[in-house]
Design an enzyme around this catalytic site. Structure first.
Site, PDB file in Angstrom:
ATOM      1  N   ASP A 349       0.846  -1.184   0.000  1.00 46.29           N
ATOM      2  CA  ASP A 349       0.000   0.000   0.000  1.00 46.29           C
ATOM      3  C   ASP A 349       0.890   1.246   0.000  1.00 46.29           C
ATOM      4  O   ASP A 349       1.889   1.295   0.731  1.00 46.29           O
ATOM      5  CB  ASP A 349      -0.864  -0.038   1.264  1.00 46.29           C
ATOM      6  CG  ASP A 349      -1.892   1.064   1.290  1.00 46.29           C
ATOM      7  OD1 ASP A 349      -2.771   1.062   0.416  1.00 46.29           O
ATOM      8  OD2 ASP A 349      -1.816   1.927   2.185  1.00 46.29           O
ATOM      9  N   GLU A 378       1.506   0.158  -4.915  1.00 43.54           N
ATOM     10  CA  GLU A 378       1.022   1.429  -5.448  1.00 43.54           C
ATOM     11  C   GLU A 378       2.221   2.363  -5.563  1.00 43.54           C
ATOM     12  O   GLU A 378       2.790   2.751  -4.545  1.00 43.54           O
ATOM     13  CB  GLU A 378       0.000   2.051  -4.494  1.00 43.54           C
ATOM     14  CG  GLU A 378      -1.298   1.289  -4.380  1.00 43.54           C
ATOM     15  CD  GLU A 378      -2.295   2.015  -3.474  1.00 43.54           C
ATOM     16  OE1 GLU A 378      -3.400   2.310  -3.922  1.00 43.54           O
ATOM     17  OE2 GLU A 378      -1.946   2.309  -2.310  1.00 43.54           O
TER      18      GLU A 378
END
Ligand code: CA
Length: 663
Positions: A349, A378
């Site tokens: 993340d 990400e």
């Protein structure tokens, strides 16, 4: 004489170490020493339990032993001794099985709240105290024979992102373990209409990887009040090295969550499916009183010059992977999940908060265990960060941390419109962004026919190989596909929405790279128009399995699309130079992308492939390269055996894809 001499040396050495091992004072957290041992936390045996905690600037450290996971004062309190490299140790010479523990730090003359420390591997309910357990009870039967399903290239992966609760909480799922780890891997369950659900649905669909939303212990759900049926995605880490209690059948039993997550992984492996876990090392649920901060205040986070918390996560704090012990913690934590839980991959993340060196060290650490373990994330942050962008694992720097992968928000927003543009729409709505689609088709690698100045969010061909990019139309974040398309086209019929959905996914699954879908999309899932459902109730987030009958043609299309990709290596190249050679885009009208794909180069059973995506709401006529072509995908239908033959030109129906081949 000789023996005596050795014991004399031992005594002197012990005295010296006792006299010299004192906590030092530091001018800044950057001076803290690194501890390189692997015995942080508790090491249990029936004879004794050995505790070690890293807290360099502590004046004193206590070890508290409790009978209960939550209630009551400690039954024993021990003063830990300063040892080496900022660590404090204590050995309790009795059998502590079944008991709980915390560490407590005194710093700047203040006693902080107790914490199990960040190296805790088992905790009691709500993750407040560490648990001392018999690890032999945490392995399911046959665990020693559990192996990862085979995988050659990451471009062979088909990722299915799923939240435990979404998948099985609706009564129509037929699950015996609604919302639990065990629900995802339960075999033999049927939907209310008698169709497959549970793990059988995953096998039938043909996906290769499940990517589970955060499943380490998170803080937003009160595990003592599960009957309240509260919901959260789980992006609020509490204990990084322990599974979430809310997904266990008994959160009060520290072994239950461990055993059940391992059982889930074992069953998925037996079904040929790998497991990727979403990991959120970039921030914690709370700042001041997080387990990180209660152990070494200020060390694990980036702070602003004015003393306020850095906030690159948008969640109130941001961790500091560039510091030696945070980096070490992340590397060791990932290794731990691989070795103890047989985890097959990790999705980071807000990876763009972490520094490049840390991601490279994580990659190297898993390579040493099994290079087929996947690492991606990400490639962005949610705000300004405490270290410069050139040091961070953002998408445009991906060449510096290959083969760690990144999500392509470029193909995503090419398909559905830029997230910064409201509901303007993208390619599947017939509203342009063709160049972002082409960039997606080549897996974000360098290609001579692509104008990078026209790509949605980048001007860099950031992937060194298609294996380094994840292609998707939607994930848990933001509106799901159906809700997004409905917001763009409030007047559209459900048939029109379905055509846009199928066109978008056909682009995702024929593009070079790693395709990724959000669980339930294959059943035309929606979330009732809610954009950010991280704490929305089950009624919004749950997958309604009656859709499997209602939208049977959507499900069939997804299943056939997955099968088609798996049967054809031409869509799964892993070499950027081969992609540049094999794919040639042809001239098309606006809102149409078409290209030839040289199947022979990839040993595909199809020698030549011609792919056309028509984003327009009207049919278009496209000239074909020489020869007779057989359609495997035409007018929102897929059939490998052929849906008609075409020469010279083809009418491409509105909002749909065409896949043609010559053997
Ligand atoms: Ca929890």
């Amino acid at each position: 004489m000789k023996l005596k001499f050795i014991s004399m040396i031992a005594i002197v050495a012990t005295l010296m170490s006792a006299c010299c091992n004192k906590p030092k004072t530091y001018n800044s957290v950057d001076e803290y020493p690194e501890y390189k041992g692997n015995d942080l936390g508790v090491t249990y045996s029936p004879e004794k339990s050995f505790f070690r905690v890293w807290s360099p600037a502590a004046q004193e450290v206590r070890l508290n032993i409790y009978e209960d996971a939550l209630e009551g004062a400690p039954t024993q309190v021990f003063d830990m001794k300063y040892d080496v490299d900022g660590t404090w140790t204590y050995t309790v010479k009795e059998d502590l099985i079944g008991k709980f523990y915390t560490f407590q730090i005194k710093q700047n003359d203040q006693w902080l709240e107790p914490t199990p420390g960040i190296w805790a591997k088992a905790v009691g309910v709500n993750g407040v105290r560490g648990a001392i357990i018999d690890w032999n009870t945490t392995n399911p039967e046959g665990w020693e024979n559990d192996v990862r399903p085979e995988m050659k290239s990451f471009t062979d992966a088909i990722i299915y992102e799923v939240h435990m609760r979404d998948y099985t909480i609706h009564a129509s799922s037929g699950s015996s373990y609604p919302g639990k780890f065990l629900g995802l891997s339960e075999a033999g369950t049927k939907t209310i209409d008698g169709l497959t659900s549970g793990i059988d649905h995953l096998k039938e669909l043909g996906i290769t990887h499940v990517q589970i939303l955060p499943s380490y212990d998170y803080g937003s759900i009160d595990e003592t009040r599960l009957a309240d049926n509260k919901y959260n995605w789980g992006y609020d880490p509490k204990n990084y090295n322990v599974p979430e209690g809310g997904y266990a059948t008994d959160p009060y039993s520290p072994a239950s969550r461990i055993l059940e997550l391992k059982t889930m992984i074992q069953q998925l492996h037996a079904a040929g499916i790998r497991v990727i876990m979403d990991v959120v090392y970039n921030h914690t649920f709370v700042g001041d009183n997080s387990h990180l901060n209660l152990q070494a205040p200020g060390y694990f986070y980036r702070m602003n010059e004015d003393g306020s918390w850095g906030n690159g996560s948008g969640c109130g704090n941001e961790t500091a992977s560039e510091r030696a012990m945070m980096r070490r913690f992340m590397v060791e934590s990932i290794k731990y999940w691989v070795e103890e839980y047989h985890m097959d991959g990790f999705r980071f993340d807000l990876m763009g908060i972490h520094d490049i060196e840390t991601m490279n060290q994580i990659r190297a650490a898993v390579d040493a265990i099994d290079p087929t373990i996947s690492i991606h994330g990400e490639g962005w942050a949610a705000g300004g960060c405490g270290i410069p962008e050139e040091l961070r694992a953002v998408k445009n720097n991906a060449h510096q941390f290959a083969p760690v992968g990144v999500f392509s928000d470029d193909i995503r927003d090419g398909l559905r419109g830029k997230w910064t543009d409201g509901n303007k729409g993208g390619f599947v709505s017939g509203r342009g962004l063709d160049e972002s689609i082409k960039f997606g088709v080549v897996g974000a690698t360098a290609h001579p026919q692509i104008d990078l100045t026209q790509v949605a969010h980048t001007n860099v061909a950031y992937a060194t190989s298609p294996a380094q990019v994840i292609n998707y139309m939607s994930c848990h974040d933001d509106p799901c596909v159906v809700d997004k398309l409905k917001a763009i086209h409030p007047e559209a019929t459900i048939e029109e929405i379905i055509r846009m959905d199928l066109l978008g996914q056909t682009i995702v699954f024929t593009a070079q790279g790693v395709p990724f879908i959000y669980a339930g999309e294959e059943l035309l899932r929606d979330k009732k128009g809610v954009h950010n459902t991280y704490q929305s109730p089950d009624s919004i987030n749950q997958i309604d399995w009656t859709n499997k009958v209602k939208y049977a043609e959507v499900y069939d299309y997804y299943r056939n699309l997955i099968a088609l990709r798996k049967a054809h290596p031409a869509f799964r190249m892993s070499d950027a130079a081969q992609v540049a050679e094999a794919i040639q885009f042809v001239e098309t009208p606006a809102n149409v992308v078409a290209y030839t794909l040289n199947g022979a180069l990839t040993n595909d059973s199809w020698n030549q492939i011609f792919v056309i995506y028509n984003g327009n709401t009207t049919d278009v006529e496209i000239s074909l390269p020489e020869g007779t072509w057989t359609a495997a995908c035409y007018n929102a239908k897929i059939n490998e055996n052929g849906l008609g033959n075409f020469t010279e030109k083809i009418n491409v129906p509105y909002t749909s894809a065409v896949i043609l081949y010559r053997k």
